[in-house]
Design an enzyme around this catalytic site. Structure first.
Site, PDB file in Angstrom:
ATOM      1  N   THR A 122       0.835  -1.200   0.000  1.00 30.63           N
ATOM      2  CA  THR A 122       0.000   0.000   0.000  1.00 30.63           C
ATOM      3  C   THR A 122       0.876   1.259   0.000  1.00 30.63           C
ATOM      4  O   THR A 122       2.000   1.234   0.523  1.00 30.63           O
ATOM      5  CB  THR A 122      -0.902   0.010   1.250  1.00 30.63           C
ATOM      6  N   ASP A 123       0.331   2.350  -0.533  1.00 32.15           N
ATOM      7  CA  ASP A 123       1.062   3.624  -0.490  1.00 32.15           C
ATOM      8  C   ASP A 123       1.187   4.134   0.946  1.00 32.15           C
ATOM      9  O   ASP A 123       2.003   5.014   1.226  1.00 32.15           O
ATOM     10  CB  ASP A 123       0.375   4.687  -1.370  1.00 32.15           C
ATOM     11  N   ALA A 148      -0.156   0.510   8.510  1.00 33.87           N
ATOM     12  CA  ALA A 148       0.894   0.833   7.549  1.00 33.87           C
ATOM     13  C   ALA A 148       2.237   0.249   8.000  1.00 33.87           C
ATOM     14  O   ALA A 148       3.028  -0.226   7.173  1.00 33.87           O
ATOM     15  CB  ALA A 148       0.987   2.347   7.381  1.00 33.87           C
ATOM     16  N   ALA A 149       2.494   0.268   9.306  1.00 28.44           N
ATOM     17  CA  ALA A 149       3.757  -0.287   9.820  1.00 28.44           C
ATOM     18  C   ALA A 149       3.847  -1.782   9.534  1.00 28.44           C
ATOM     19  O   ALA A 149       4.900  -2.297   9.136  1.00 28.44           O
ATOM     20  CB  ALA A 149       3.866  -0.024  11.323  1.00 28.44           C
ATOM     21  N   LYS A 151       2.349  -3.416   7.117  1.00 26.88           N
ATOM     22  CA  LYS A 151       2.537  -3.622   5.671  1.00 26.88           C
ATOM     23  C   LYS A 151       3.984  -3.293   5.279  1.00 26.88           C
ATOM     24  O   LYS A 151       4.571  -3.974   4.439  1.00 26.88           O
ATOM     25  CB  LYS A 151       1.557  -2.760   4.874  1.00 26.88           C
ATOM     26  N   PRO A 202     -20.486  10.158   9.002  1.00 31.60           N
ATOM     27  CA  PRO A 202     -19.381  10.590   9.882  1.00 31.60           C
ATOM     28  C   PRO A 202     -18.097  10.924   9.123  1.00 31.60           C
ATOM     29  O   PRO A 202     -17.341  10.034   8.742  1.00 31.60           O
ATOM     30  CB  PRO A 202     -19.161   9.364  10.784  1.00 31.60           C
ATOM     31  N   ASN A 246     -11.605  14.162   1.269  1.00 33.04           N
ATOM     32  CA  ASN A 246     -12.716  13.290   1.671  1.00 33.04           C
ATOM     33  C   ASN A 246     -14.078  13.969   1.521  1.00 33.04           C
ATOM     34  O   ASN A 246     -15.053  13.346   1.089  1.00 33.04           O
ATOM     35  CB  ASN A 246     -12.538  12.844   3.119  1.00 33.04           C
ATOM     36  N   ARG A 270      -9.527  10.691  13.407  1.00 35.14           N
ATOM     37  CA  ARG A 270      -8.768   9.453  13.647  1.00 35.14           C
ATOM     38  C   ARG A 270      -7.393   9.839  14.212  1.00 35.14           C
ATOM     39  O   ARG A 270      -6.730  10.730  13.653  1.00 35.14           O
ATOM     40  CB  ARG A 270      -8.618   8.755  12.292  1.00 35.14           C
TER      41      ARG A 270
END
Ligand code: NAD
Ligand code: TYD
Length: 343
Positions: A122-123, A148-149, A151, A202, A246, A270
């Protein structure tokens, strides 16, 4: 050839298994643990195909991996815990599947003598960007979420198996996907389904975070090129040069659905929320001749139509106790404290 696809009952894996059976004469073995976000029904149309075998199992379980890899020539590893929000509260599951699971698959692939291994990364391993610049393959890894870590850790293991053991492995790093069969925990399907029920939507923070979007079918085509023509040890970024904040995505979905913007709610952000992703896909365009075929605008419209046509698919998910528990834990408090204008 015989190809093992892991995570074939998930969003991208399902699209890939269907494509592979449609466009090649391969035998496809799908090794999937069937976690809460998976769906065997995605592959109902090919369940009876003699070229397709489903094995329920965990990629981190050596016996299961070994069984799946018997006689295999290639592996495409989609299996993963894939949702950043879940990784904030349950990083261990991400470590177990994404790091340990990939290691087991690499070891068993070597043992089985597979000719090609593609790691679907993943990017997000590159971290977050400011307003300028794009991710290219030479950048250092700076993951910010446990997802992400994990991956990134898997990518480094893949690299080491190329360098140390000569495994013919290639890594792809794609941006945010959308399209058929995406589980409703992710932004686009969640917003479509909520809007259809006239429920509040949301949006984290002020909705200014930018993602770079690609239709899942364009991603799957790129994976095939990486499998068939990708060079061992190389990394290929995959992206369609389609960035949007978003809030822009959610407003576009509302327009396609004919629903009002009064459904928007700005909720607590988040933790560690990456601000912007942007993929530079020059290398895969130049070296493998890949080009995306769908624009974001038409892709989003098609995706809205798919969720309208496949109410049966997502209503079954909405009725799962695991989905209700997840949604409630993730959003009840956030929605109770939501605002109708950005913070
Ligand atoms: P998903 O969560 O929809 O599906 C993951 C699948 O993997 C599920 O079917 C699940 O049951 C299976 N799985 C999970 N743990 C497993 C294990 N231990 N053993 C076997 N199977 C297991 O994910 P997705 O969105 O389809 O993503 C697929 C891959 O693409 C992942 O590796 C993800 O990191 C990567 N990726 C996703 C995106 C995106 O936007 N969705 C973008 C870039 C890269
Ligand atoms: P997501 O689909 O979870 O993908 P990722 O975190 O891997 O990029 O989220 C996409 C963007 O949408 C991300 O910036 C977080 C945001 N988002 C919301 O604003 N609200 C939501 O309910 C969800 C799930 C995501």
């Amino acid at each position: 050839m015989r190809i093992v696809v892991t995570g074939g009952c998930g969003f991208i894996g399902s699209n890939y298994v269907l494509r592979r059976l449609r466009t090649t004469e391969d035998e496809v073995v799908n090794l999937d643990k069937l976690t809460d976000v998976s769906n065997r029904a995605n592959l109902a149309e090919i369940e009876a195909d003699p070229r397709y075998t489903f094995l329920q199992g965990d990629i981190a379980d050596r016996e299961a991996a070994r069984r799946a890899l018997e006689g295999a020539e290639a592996v495409v590893n989609f299996a993963a815990e894939s949702h950043v929000d879940r990784s904030i509260t349950d990083a261990g599951a991400f470590y177990k599947t994404n790091v340990e699971g990939t290691l087991v698959l690499l070891e068993e692939s070597l043992r089985a003598g597979v000719r090609r291994f593609v790691q679907i990364s993943t990017d997000e391993v590159y971290g977050s960007l400011g307003a300028e610049g794009s991710f290219h393959e030479e950048l250092p890894l700076r993951p910010n979420s446990p997802y992400a870590a994990s991956k990134g850790g898997a990518d480094l293991l893949v690299r080491s198996f190329v360098k140390t053991h000569g495994l013919s492995a290639t890594i792809t790093r794609c941006c945010n996907n959308y399209g058929p069969f995406q589980f409703p925990e992710k932004l686009i399907p969640l917003m479509i389904i909520r809007a259809l029920g006239d429920s509040p939507l949301p949006v984290y923070g002020d909705g200014s975070n930018v993602r770079d979007w690609i239709h899942v079918k364009d991603h799957c085509r790129a994976v095939d090129l990486a499998l068939e023509k990708g060079a061992p040890g190389e990394i290929y970024n995959i992206g369609a040069r389609s960035e949007m904040p978003n809030l822009g995505i959610v407003k576009t979905l509302l327009r396609h659905l004919g629903k009002p913007e009064t459904l928007l709610r700005f909720v607590e952000d988040r933790p560690g929320h990456d601000w912007r992703y942007s993929i530079d896909p020059t290398k895969i365009e130049r070296d493998l001749g890949w080009r995306p075929e769908r624009s974001l605008e038409e892709g989003l419209e098609d995706t809205v139509r798919w969720y309208l046509d496949r109410r049966d698919w997502w209503e079954a998910i909405m009725n799962r106790p695991a989905w209700r528990a997840y949604f409630s834990a993730m959003y009840d408090e956030r929605l109770a404290g939501a605002r109708t204008t950005p913070r």
